[in-house]
Design a protein around this motif. Structure first.
Motif, PDB file in Angstrom:
ATOM      1  N   ARG A 144      -4.840  -8.435   0.038  1.00 45.94           N
ATOM      2  CA  ARG A 144      -4.956  -7.124  -0.601  1.00 45.94           C
ATOM      3  C   ARG A 144      -5.677  -6.150   0.316  1.00 45.94           C
ATOM      4  N   ARG A 156       0.836  -1.193   0.000  1.00 44.49           N
ATOM      5  CA  ARG A 156       0.000   0.000   0.000  1.00 44.49           C
ATOM      6  C   ARG A 156       0.875   1.248   0.000  1.00 44.49           C
ATOM      7  N   TYR A 192      11.897 -18.633  -7.589  1.00 42.36           N
ATOM      8  CA  TYR A 192      12.790 -18.054  -8.576  1.00 42.36           C
ATOM      9  C   TYR A 192      14.078 -18.847  -8.640  1.00 42.36           C
ATOM     10  N   ASP A 231      10.747 -11.436  -3.302  1.00 41.51           N
ATOM     11  CA  ASP A 231       9.417 -11.197  -2.768  1.00 41.51           C
ATOM     12  C   ASP A 231       9.093  -9.704  -2.752  1.00 41.51           C
ATOM     13  N   SER A 266       3.583  -5.538  -8.158  1.00 41.56           N
ATOM     14  CA  SER A 266       2.123  -5.601  -8.100  1.00 41.56           C
ATOM     15  C   SER A 266       1.537  -4.262  -7.674  1.00 41.56           C
ATOM     16  N   GLU A 302       8.543  -8.422  -6.159  1.00 41.29           N
ATOM     17  CA  GLU A 302       7.241  -8.831  -6.644  1.00 41.29           C
ATOM     18  C   GLU A 302       6.157  -7.897  -6.112  1.00 41.29           C
ATOM     19  N   ARG A 361      -1.163  -2.070  -9.821  1.00 45.18           N
ATOM     20  CA  ARG A 361      -2.494  -1.744  -9.327  1.00 45.18           C
ATOM     21  C   ARG A 361      -2.674  -0.268  -9.057  1.00 45.18           C
ATOM     22  N   ARG A 420       3.542 -20.681  -4.013  1.00 45.39           N
ATOM     23  CA  ARG A 420       4.301 -19.525  -4.474  1.00 45.39           C
ATOM     24  C   ARG A 420       5.280 -19.925  -5.561  1.00 45.39           C
TER      25      ARG A 420
END
Lengths: 411, 278
Positions: free
Chosen positions: B220, A181, B277, A247, A254, A250, A258, B274
């Motif tokens: 999220r 966020r 990599y 991580d 994202s 990533e 978004r 997940r």
């Protein structure tokens, strides 16, 4: 002491000015803190701090400034009062013992506490006399005594010191590594607004103007709505020395996708250093020539490379994309120079802590790209950097490198 | 002067927040509230007005909102229209001026609570445009030259969801409070306000499941207070036993999680999907 607090705050990076300071004085004179230490903590924080990311710095400055007055000061008394008021904690003592202990007055307890502290010479646990943990002595932590004194540590968040010491807001520090966020919020600052697209919005000023010129005959003027015009090209380093950071990268990816509200965002992957090919996926199956990526993106596109820039110097100067191919092409360093030359608004985000940036390959890459740590602060600085016009000296260097005339130098 | 504010029973307020409100009222500065969605930022202003018995004005900020909208709007198009078709008295500009929430609060003779909700939704320059008006609590209607000055300074509560950074000059003038997400104890009290007769075991099991879900990595949108309250209502309505909540995927998950990806992530029992990599 209070001025010390002001300067301690500034030391910790909380931008407190006279404006806030006078407001605090005004609030205190009016008694907003309820003449309590915890009240003072809350009032000072509400007035002096303006963002949650500074709460932790505030806690640290507070603890540093007022540590001394804790033992003798009102914090202890307030804590004690709270203790005396709180019957819940007396519950599990047997009534006789409780009656015997309850007659200890506040001043009495306080006097005995310091007496006892003066006598005591060592750490103590359990028992009924010394200051320590557990037990039924009136003093110490984790024990049971109706009028006892808890020493240090955390309990119910009752004292200002305990509250400051708890550092509950450490998670909101800006130099901490980011959550998604926050990244989205930070990146949103990159937006470049401009009128674009179909004319659907009423342009009031022009309408009034034109209508007036028309002698009052209404003429409606439309204009395209304001839209974000920002285009971003994101290059992500995955694998190898970047694995521990995968991580985070990533998440950055994202969040950018978004929350950024970019007009266009394209991302490609590479491993360690950019050569003739970039990849659409993190498994390096779908390759695109780097040349084509450069061609297909407008020079106005913002380029953000995310990588630790940590590699063997060979990898920078080595030509070609693999040890096993024999074809000779431009070196990684040249490719990076070309990218920078094409996309002059560029930046490099590095997840490694800044103290490691002296490694030769990192230093060499930092000559091309302005490098920023992958923290909220770092991203904020990067955004500011991307909004400024590129540095002339750097531009000249990019042109040199892109034509293969400068080598990795330090590397 | 008694500073202690007493909120009505419908709103649970932490001591630090109550203190921040008091300071803002005392210093006559805007109170800026930030915090996760669902921590009751907006409700605070509503309940503050109710407990003070003061009139309440809400100014919901949107991405297109301009600073002057809160003060007044001048309907130029309607005036043009009227002049064209000869309706009404066009020379009286005042007829085409309508005061906004802040403007109405200024004009009122009693102290008003004004909520400027989600200030971060607007243009980044929006707060700066309001600085002067909030400082002096007065503004001038350019079209008529009339100056409206607050006889009683309103209590201004501003909320932000942190979508945009607010300018420093603006922040300096505010009393700031970050509403931390309620801990278990406070949350239990909040739930009891909404569900006074909820069973102890159900509440405890629901809170367990709720905080477990919030701790889940990579959601999220983690569930917040309002979702928990709705969820408990659903559980009670369906008569779910507390024991049923201990599983990995609690019933009525859709009440708690509003994003498809989140529901999928929780429902996926194999946590090891997940992508690795090289």
């Amino acid at each position: 002491m209070f001025l010390d607090f002001l300067y301690n705050l500034r030391d910790e990076g909380v931008a407190v000015g006279t404006h806030e300071w006078l407001a605090l004085v005004e609030a205190l004179l009016a008694g907003a803190h309820g003449h309590g230490f915890l009240g003072f903590y809350h009032v000072a924080r509400a007035v002096l701090v303006h963002r949650e990311s500074d709460y932790d710095a505030f806690d640290r400055a507070f603890a540093r400034t007022f540590r001394g007055i804790e033992a003798a000061g009102e914090a202890l008394l307030a804590q004690l009062e709270a203790f005396l008021r709180d019957p819940a904690r007396h519950a599990d003592l047997d009534p006789a013992l409780r009656a015997a202990l309850e007659h200890l007055s506040r001043d009495e307890v306080r006097r005995r506490f310091f007496e006892r502290l003066a006598e005591q010479r060592e750490r103590h646990e359990g028992g009924s006399h010394w200051i320590g943990t557990g037990g039924t002595s009136p003093f110490g932590q984790g024990g049971t005594h109706p009028t006892g004194v808890r020493v240090g540590g955390q309990g119910g968040g009752r004292s200002a010191m305990a509250v400051a010491d708890a550092r509950r807001f450490a998670a909101y520090r800006t130099d901490r590594v980011l959550d998604t966020r926050q990244i989205a919020v930070a990146l949103r600052k990159l937006r470049r607004m401009g009128h674009e697209g179909r004319r659907t919005e009423l342009d009031l000023d022009s309408t009034v103007d034109r209508t007036a010129r028309n002698c009052g005959d209404l003429e409606v003027v439309l204009r395209p709505p304001r839209k974000n015009r920002l285009r971003v090209l994101l290059l992500l380093d995955v694998g190898g020395s970047m694995s521990p950071h995968a991580d985070r990268v990533e998440k950055l990816f994202s969040a950018a996708k978004r929350g950024g509200g970019f007009a266009k965002l394209d991302s490609y992957y590479f491993h360690n250093c950019v050569y003739g090919k970039l990849y659409r996926d993190a498994d390096f199956l779908d390759a695109v020539p780097t040349d084509r990526v450069m061609r297909e993106h407008d020079p106005d596109t913002r380029l953000v490379v995310v990588g630790d820039a940590y590699m063997h110097p060979m990898e920078l100067t080595f030509a070609g994309s693999s040890w096993w191919t024999t074809e000779r092409g431009p070196s990684g360093y040249t490719w990076l120079g070309r990218l920078a030359d094409r996309f002059v608004h560029n930046a490099w985000l590095n997840p490694e802590p800044e103290r490691l940036w002296r490694a030769p390959s990192i230093a060499a890459i930092a000559r091309i790209f302005s490098m920023f740590p992958l923290t909220l602060e770092g991203i904020g600085e990067m955004v500011a950097h991307l909004r400024r016009p590129p540095d002339a000296v750097r531009r000249a260097l990019w042109a040199e490198i892109a034509r293969g005339r400068a080598d990795a130098g330090a590397a | 002067m008694d500073l202690r504010l007493h909120f009505d029973d419908g709103y649970i307020v932490s001591e630090e927040l109550a203190r921040a409100v008091e300071v803002a009222v005392l210093l006559e500065r805007p109170l800026l509230l930030k915090g996760e969605p669902g921590t009751g930022k907006t409700l605070l202003a509503v309940h503050l007005a109710r407990s003070l018995g003061a009139p309440f004005e809400r100014w919901q900020v949107k991405s297109t909102t301009k600073a002057t909208d809160g003060l007044y709007t001048y309907d130029a198009v309607r005036r043009l229209h009227d002049s064209r078709f000869g309706e009404g008295d066009v020379s009286d500009i005042g007829r085409y001026i309508e005061l906004g929430p802040l403007g109405r609060a200024f004009r009122r003779k009693e102290r008003t609570v004004v909520l400027i909700d989600e200030i971060d939704k607007a243009d980044p320059e929006f707060p700066n445009d309001l600085l002067h008006e909030l400082d002096t609590m007065s503004f001038t209607i350019v079209e008529t030259g009339e100056t409206i000055e607050a006889s009683v300074r309103p209590i201004v509560v501003i909320t932000s969801n942190n979508e945009k950074e607010l300018p420093d000059a603006f922040l300096r003038r505010c009393v700031f409070h970050w509403i931390a997400f309620p801990d278990r104890e406070l949350m239990a009290r909040i739930v009891r306000v909404h569900h006074p007769d909820v069973g102890e075991r159900l509440l405890s099991a629901a809170l367990d499941a709720f905080y477990r879900l919030r701790a889940e990595e990579g959601l999220r949108k983690p569930p917040s207070t309002s979702e928990l309250i709705d969820w408990i209502a659903a559980l009670r309505h369906a008569g779910i036993e507390p024991e049923a909540l201990s599983g990995r995927v609690p019933p009525f998950l859709g009440t708690l999680l509003k994003k498809e990806q989140d529901v999928a992530a929780v429902a996926r029992t194999t946590a090891s999907s997940r992508r690795g990599y090289r």
